[in-house]
Design a protein around this motif. Structure first.
Motif, PDB file in Angstrom:
ATOM      1  N   LYS A   1     -62.306 -94.977 -26.884  1.00 39.62           N
ATOM      2  CA  LYS A   1     -63.584 -94.833 -26.207  1.00 39.62           C
ATOM      3  C   LYS A   1     -63.402 -95.273 -24.770  1.00 39.62           C
ATOM      4  CE  LYS A   1     -68.478 -96.015 -26.614  1.00 39.62           C
ATOM      5  NZ  LYS A   1     -69.495 -96.759 -27.406  1.00 39.62           N
ATOM      6  N   ALA A   2     -63.743 -94.407 -23.830  1.00 35.82           N
ATOM      7  CA  ALA A   2     -63.519 -94.692 -22.415  1.00 35.82           C
ATOM      8  C   ALA A   2     -64.332 -95.915 -21.984  1.00 35.82           C
ATOM      9  CB  ALA A   2     -63.893 -93.483 -21.571  1.00 35.82           C
ATOM     10  N   TYR A   3     -63.690 -96.761 -21.186  1.00 38.31           N
ATOM     11  CA  TYR A   3     -64.289 -97.955 -20.593  1.00 38.31           C
ATOM     12  C   TYR A   3     -64.751 -98.970 -21.649  1.00 38.31           C
ATOM     13  CZ  TYR A   3     -64.353 -95.083 -16.369  1.00 38.31           C
ATOM     14  OH  TYR A   3     -63.990 -94.293 -15.329  1.00 38.31           O
ATOM     15  N   ASP A   4     -64.202 -98.898 -22.843  1.00 42.41           N
ATOM     16  CA  ASP A   4     -64.555 -99.851 -23.892  1.00 42.41           C
ATOM     17  C   ASP A   4     -63.905-101.203 -23.594  1.00 42.41           C
ATOM     18  OD1 ASP A   4     -65.424-101.082 -26.165  1.00 42.41           O
ATOM     19  OD2 ASP A   4     -64.097-100.001 -27.532  1.00 42.41           O
ATOM     20  N   THR A   5     -64.698-102.254 -23.561  1.00 40.52           N
ATOM     21  CA  THR A   5     -64.177-103.579 -23.194  1.00 40.52           C
ATOM     22  C   THR A   5     -63.255-104.163 -24.254  1.00 40.52           C
ATOM     23  OG1 THR A   5     -66.199-104.576 -24.098  1.00 40.52           O
ATOM     24  CG2 THR A   5     -66.149-104.100 -21.732  1.00 40.52           C
ATOM     25  N   SER A   6     -63.241-103.615 -25.464  1.00 32.22           N
ATOM     26  CA  SER A   6     -62.301-104.111 -26.469  1.00 32.22           C
ATOM     27  C   SER A   6     -60.871-103.689 -26.174  1.00 32.22           C
ATOM     28  CB  SER A   6     -62.700-103.606 -27.862  1.00 32.22           C
ATOM     29  OG  SER A   6     -62.547-102.195 -27.946  1.00 32.22           O
ATOM     30  N   CYS A   7     -60.702-102.705 -25.278  1.00 34.10           N
ATOM     31  CA  CYS A   7     -59.375-102.229 -24.837  1.00 34.10           C
ATOM     32  C   CYS A   7     -58.518-101.735 -26.007  1.00 34.10           C
ATOM     33  CB  CYS A   7     -58.624-103.333 -24.076  1.00 34.10           C
ATOM     34  SG  CYS A   7     -59.546-104.086 -22.729  1.00 34.10           S
ATOM     35  N   GLU A   8     -59.138-101.180 -27.023  1.00 34.01           N
ATOM     36  CA  GLU A   8     -58.407-100.769 -28.218  1.00 34.01           C
ATOM     37  C   GLU A   8     -58.183 -99.266 -28.259  1.00 34.01           C
ATOM     38  OE1 GLU A   8     -60.493-102.202 -31.592  1.00 34.01           O
ATOM     39  OE2 GLU A   8     -59.755-104.264 -31.408  1.00 34.01           O
ATOM     40  N   VAL A   9     -57.011 -98.899 -28.771  1.00 32.99           N
ATOM     41  CA  VAL A   9     -56.680 -97.514 -29.093  1.00 32.99           C
ATOM     42  C   VAL A   9     -56.329 -97.477 -30.571  1.00 32.99           C
ATOM     43  CG1 VAL A   9     -55.094 -95.596 -28.702  1.00 32.99           C
ATOM     44  CG2 VAL A   9     -55.858 -96.979 -26.772  1.00 32.99           C
ATOM     45  N   VAL A  10     -57.012 -96.618 -31.316  1.00 34.77           N
ATOM     46  CA  VAL A  10     -56.775 -96.503 -32.752  1.00 34.77           C
ATOM     47  C   VAL A  10     -55.828 -95.338 -32.990  1.00 34.77           C
ATOM     48  CG1 VAL A  10     -57.833 -96.126 -35.004  1.00 34.77           C
ATOM     49  CG2 VAL A  10     -59.027 -97.475 -33.275  1.00 34.77           C
ATOM     50  N   GLY A  11     -54.836 -95.562 -33.832  1.00 34.48           N
ATOM     51  CA  GLY A  11     -53.848 -94.531 -34.124  1.00 34.48           C
ATOM     52  C   GLY A  11     -53.806 -94.176 -35.598  1.00 34.48           C
ATOM     53  N   PHE A  12     -53.449 -92.935 -35.879  1.00 32.06           N
ATOM     54  CA  PHE A  12     -53.277 -92.431 -37.240  1.00 32.06           C
ATOM     55  C   PHE A  12     -51.896 -91.808 -37.336  1.00 32.06           C
ATOM     56  CE2 PHE A  12     -53.809 -88.824 -40.304  1.00 32.06           C
ATOM     57  CZ  PHE A  12     -53.959 -89.603 -41.452  1.00 32.06           C
ATOM     58  N   ARG A  13     -51.094 -92.306 -38.261  1.00 27.40           N
ATOM     59  CA  ARG A  13     -49.724 -91.817 -38.463  1.00 27.40           C
ATOM     60  C   ARG A  13     -49.630 -91.186 -39.844  1.00 27.40           C
ATOM     61  NH1 ARG A  13     -44.569 -93.392 -36.317  1.00 27.40           N
ATOM     62  NH2 ARG A  13     -43.216 -91.608 -36.735  1.00 27.40           N
ATOM     63  N   TYR A  14     -49.005 -90.024 -39.927  1.00 24.12           N
ATOM     64  CA  TYR A  14     -48.924 -89.330 -41.200  1.00 24.12           C
ATOM     65  C   TYR A  14     -47.537 -88.721 -41.371  1.00 24.12           C
ATOM     66  CZ  TYR A  14     -49.853 -85.356 -38.112  1.00 24.12           C
ATOM     67  OH  TYR A  14     -49.792 -84.432 -37.092  1.00 24.12           O
ATOM     68  N   LEU A  15     -47.183 -88.470 -42.621  1.00 21.45           N
ATOM     69  CA  LEU A  15     -45.884 -87.888 -42.963  1.00 21.45           C
ATOM     70  C   LEU A  15     -46.120 -86.766 -43.958  1.00 21.45           C
ATOM     71  CD1 LEU A  15     -42.769 -87.830 -42.967  1.00 21.45           C
ATOM     72  CD2 LEU A  15     -42.839 -89.522 -44.807  1.00 21.45           C
ATOM     73  N   ASN A  16     -45.735 -85.567 -43.585  1.00 21.38           N
ATOM     74  CA  ASN A  16     -45.841 -84.401 -44.454  1.00 21.38           C
ATOM     75  C   ASN A  16     -44.449 -83.976 -44.905  1.00 21.38           C
ATOM     76  OD1 ASN A  16     -48.614 -84.355 -44.074  1.00 21.38           O
ATOM     77  ND2 ASN A  16     -48.528 -82.792 -42.478  1.00 21.38           N
ATOM     78  N   VAL A  17     -44.330 -83.672 -46.175  1.00 26.65           N
ATOM     79  CA  VAL A  17     -43.104 -83.095 -46.727  1.00 26.65           C
ATOM     80  C   VAL A  17     -43.500 -81.790 -47.403  1.00 26.65           C
ATOM     81  CG1 VAL A  17     -41.193 -83.384 -48.330  1.00 26.65           C
ATOM     82  CG2 VAL A  17     -42.060 -85.361 -47.071  1.00 26.65           C
ATOM     83  N   GLY A  18     -43.093 -80.680 -46.798  1.00 21.29           N
ATOM     84  CA  GLY A  18     -43.550 -79.386 -47.285  1.00 21.29           C
ATOM     85  C   GLY A  18     -45.029 -79.227 -46.997  1.00 21.29           C
ATOM     86  N   ASP A  19     -45.799 -78.919 -48.002  1.00 23.08           N
ATOM     87  CA  ASP A  19     -47.246 -78.756 -47.842  1.00 23.08           C
ATOM     88  C   ASP A  19     -48.021 -79.948 -48.390  1.00 23.08           C
ATOM     89  OD1 ASP A  19     -46.586 -78.335 -50.451  1.00 23.08           O
ATOM     90  OD2 ASP A  19     -47.883 -76.596 -50.756  1.00 23.08           O
ATOM     91  N   LYS A  20     -47.349 -81.102 -48.599  1.00 23.99           N
ATOM     92  CA  LYS A  20     -48.000 -82.271 -49.171  1.00 23.99           C
ATOM     93  C   LYS A  20     -47.956 -83.440 -48.195  1.00 23.99           C
ATOM     94  CE  LYS A  20     -47.158 -81.155 -54.048  1.00 23.99           C
ATOM     95  NZ  LYS A  20     -46.594 -81.637 -55.331  1.00 23.99           N
ATOM     96  N   ARG A  21     -49.024 -84.216 -48.177  1.00 26.42           N
ATOM     97  CA  ARG A  21     -49.106 -85.434 -47.375  1.00 26.42           C
ATOM     98  C   ARG A  21     -48.519 -86.578 -48.211  1.00 26.42           C
ATOM     99  NH1 ARG A  21     -52.671 -86.515 -43.435  1.00 26.42           N
ATOM    100  NH2 ARG A  21     -51.953 -84.467 -42.743  1.00 26.42           N
ATOM    101  N   GLN A  22     -47.328 -87.034 -47.822  1.00 23.02           N
ATOM    102  CA  GLN A  22     -46.653 -88.069 -48.590  1.00 23.02           C
ATOM    103  C   GLN A  22     -47.152 -89.471 -48.245  1.00 23.02           C
ATOM    104  OE1 GLN A  22     -44.583 -87.609 -51.078  1.00 23.02           O
ATOM    105  NE2 GLN A  22     -44.544 -85.379 -50.871  1.00 23.02           N
ATOM    106  N   GLN A  23     -47.506 -89.674 -46.981  1.00 24.16           N
ATOM    107  CA  GLN A  23     -47.887 -91.031 -46.572  1.00 24.16           C
ATOM    108  C   GLN A  23     -48.705 -90.943 -45.283  1.00 24.16           C
ATOM    109  OE1 GLN A  23     -44.597 -93.678 -45.851  1.00 24.16           O
ATOM    110  NE2 GLN A  23     -45.778 -95.492 -46.316  1.00 24.16           N
ATOM    111  N   SER A  24     -49.636 -91.866 -45.130  1.00 24.20           N
ATOM    112  CA  SER A  24     -50.415 -91.956 -43.902  1.00 24.20           C
ATOM    113  C   SER A  24     -50.844 -93.403 -43.711  1.00 24.20           C
ATOM    114  CB  SER A  24     -51.642 -91.028 -43.945  1.00 24.20           C
ATOM    115  OG  SER A  24     -52.514 -91.405 -44.994  1.00 24.20           O
TER     116      SER A  24
END
Length: 575
Positions: free
Chosen positions: A298-321
């Protein structure tokens, strides 16, 4: 062969013998009634049918050398109607390394027809919400309509028909989203099946059942009815797309898969496991498909936080996130990803970057053919320190970049990465004074890495005994579980600490070093390639929270975690 009559006042012409002479003014019923010679620029309407205006068209006489007399008739637009598009989107073009030009873009004028056979696009006199590219066409979203230019005209977009005589596959498309709800379209993204466009409460797919997309075959169907945050554009995750739902107290991160022309897509709320993590009214999103990462802020948010989402796909399946957070030193204004590098602009308007993959310029120590990556924020190489033997300190001066980092949350340090040095892997904390800083010890005559420390922290969820049946896993939350110990399975590891937060008891923190002081040479960094550490707990699973932390430049790579304990089902019978 003819007479051209004109007057500022109305007048009548009577033809006595029509076989010898014909008279026409602004329209004729048959194109064969037009003469071979005429006044240059004369415009005539060809009214094919008296019952309908949809098959009418206009012809203009083009005399040879732009003179009256001999020439030919060509299709044109009705005289006196608006032909030029105005108030269109501007173009921002980079004309030099540090120069950008903002200017009007060239759009084709209306060259044939009238407001019935070749009307103005529906975005005229309306707000254009988004400019997109779709199948070699320029697409504009305005109100409830998707308007595309003729294909192959991206250099000078053409939003008008080429001819009023026939319907062509290369004609522009102007199609409306039919829905029971207000469906103003704000954004879209191209997928292999078509163009997915978004309103605040519904999603539509622009596609064709035929092999060719044209005004006759184009269809804009509703494919789902989920809320959408119009301030954040949807993003492509490779084979799926994702977008933000902003309808509740917190934002939701939805992923849409299996988008087809017929049938509904599959939509999964990926943020359901962290329902309070995403703040409301997020307005910044970017992603790196190569590294399977999404960043939200969120722009100009005083918490200074960036939230990230990491995922791993193997073939057509989501193995881990997994979800994670970065806390920056200053509030963020904008961010983007280019070539495996995350860039963000902070509130002080400094553009900074975070590499998502290791490069040769990153600080690291190569030891026993193992590359140990060090972790420093805003790191640079530095040399030329002045050693004070009396106070046993080294001072580095004339460092203008020190003022660029305002009120850092963690101290500045210098670290030696030279494997030929006796202090490889050691670091010293700096005392900053203006554009200089001082560190204890003799650090002169060598090249060092200087940067800011930052905290790495993992908070583990409550442990439960789980049972797996097919592809589903269930946790036994009614049974009794006393956790005796946990085992951290590390990859490359240096200094780290664990904290046990227990109900009714003080927090217990212990600092660990992966290598004991009497187990490595003085010229080696005290790091290990892999290690398993057992941490005693002996607490009920619901009474303890376990944290893994590190504020050291040494690597802390957690690969897996396992636990041991006493389990009792309490003799509950499942109904």
């Amino acid at each position: 062969t003819g007479i051209y009559l004109h007057s500022t006042n109305p007048f009548s012409v009577e033809v006595v013998e029509e076989d010898l002479m014909r008279c026409f003014q602004s329209s004729v019923n048959d194109v064969q009634n037009l003469p071979n010679q005429c006044k240059h620029g004369y415009i005539v309407k060809i009214a094919n049918s008296r019952m309908s205006d949809e098959d009418d068209y206009y012809l203009r006489f083009d005399g040879q050398n732009n003179r009256d007399g001999v020439g030919s008739w060509s299709e044109c637009a009705k005289g006196g109607i608006a032909k030029t598009l105005t108030n269109m989107p501007l173009v921002i073009q980079r004309t030099a390394t540090t120069t950008f030009t903002v200017e009007q873009f060239g759009y084709e004028d209306r060259r044939i027809g009238d407001d019935t056979t070749n009307p103005m696009p529906s975005f005229v006199n309306n707000r254009i919400n988004k400019v997109l590219f779709f199948r070699n066409r320029l697409a504009l979203l305005s109100g409830e309509n998707v308007i595309t230019s003729r294909p192959g005209t991206l250099g000078t977009p053409d939003f008008f028909n080429e001819t009023a005589l026939t319907v062509s596959a290369s004609d522009p498309i102007d199609i409306s989203a039919a829905s029971m709800f207000p469906s103003e379209l704000f954004d879209g993204i191209e997928m292999n099946t078509g163009l997915v466009v978004f309103s605040t409460n519904q999603q539509f797919l622009l596609a064709s059942d035929d092999t060719v997309l044209n005004p006759d075959t184009a269809k804009l169907r509703s494919i789902s009815a989920f809320n959408y945050n119009k301030d954040i554009p949807p993003i492509s995750l490779g084979t799926t797309l994702a977008y933000i739902d902003n309808s509740g107290k917190f934002s939701r991160f939805n992923e849409m898969a299996n988008i087809q022309r017929e049938g509904e897509p599959s939509i999964v709320e990926q943020s359901k496991v962290v329902p309070t993590l995403l703040k409301k009214d997020l307005d910044l999103i970017t992603n790196s498909r190569e590294n399977n990462m999404v960043f939200l802020a969120k722009a100009y948010d005083t918490s200074c936080e960036v939230v990230g989402f990491r995922y791993l796909n193997v073939g057509d399946k989501r193995q881990q996130s997994a979800w994670f957070k970065w806390r920056l030193n200053r509030p963020i204004v904008y961010h983007f990803v280019i070539n495996d590098e995350y860039f963000y602009l902070d509130q002080d308007y400094f553009l900074q970057s975070v590499r998502l993959v290791q490069t040769e310029s990153d600080p690291s120590i190569l030891q026993d053919n193992v590359d140990f990556l060090l972790h420093l924020d805003n790191h640079i190489t530095i040399s030329g320190g002045s050693y004070d033997a009396t106070n046993n300190t080294t001072t580095f001066s004339n460092l203008g970049w020190l003022s660029s980092v305002q009120t850092p949350a963690y101290p500045l340090v210098v670290i030696d990465t030279n494997t030929a040095s006796d202090r490889v892997g050691r670091y010293a904390k700096a005392t900053i004074s203006g554009t200089s800083f001082t560190v204890p010890g003799n650090w002169s005559g060598v090249t060092l890495f200087a940067g800011y420390l930052y905290e790495y922290k993992v908070i583990f969820p409550t442990f439960f005994v789980t049972r797996t049946a097919g592809q589903s896993t269930q946790s036994d939350v009614n049974s009794s579980l006393v956790v005796h110990r946990v085992k951290f399975h590390f990859g490359k590891i240096g200094l780290y600490e664990t904290t046990l937060k227990r109900v009714g008891k003080p927090d217990y923190t212990e600092i660990y070093e992966s290598t004991e002081l009497d187990e490595y040479d003085v010229s080696d960094a005290p790091y290990l390639e892999e290690f398993v550490k057992t941490v005693p707990v002996y607490e009920k699973n619901s009474n303890v929270d376990i944290e893994l932390k590190s504020s050291h430049p040494a690597p802390v790579t957690l690969r897996a975690l396992s636990w041991e304990g006493d389990f009792s089902p309490r003799y509950y019978r499942r109904v």
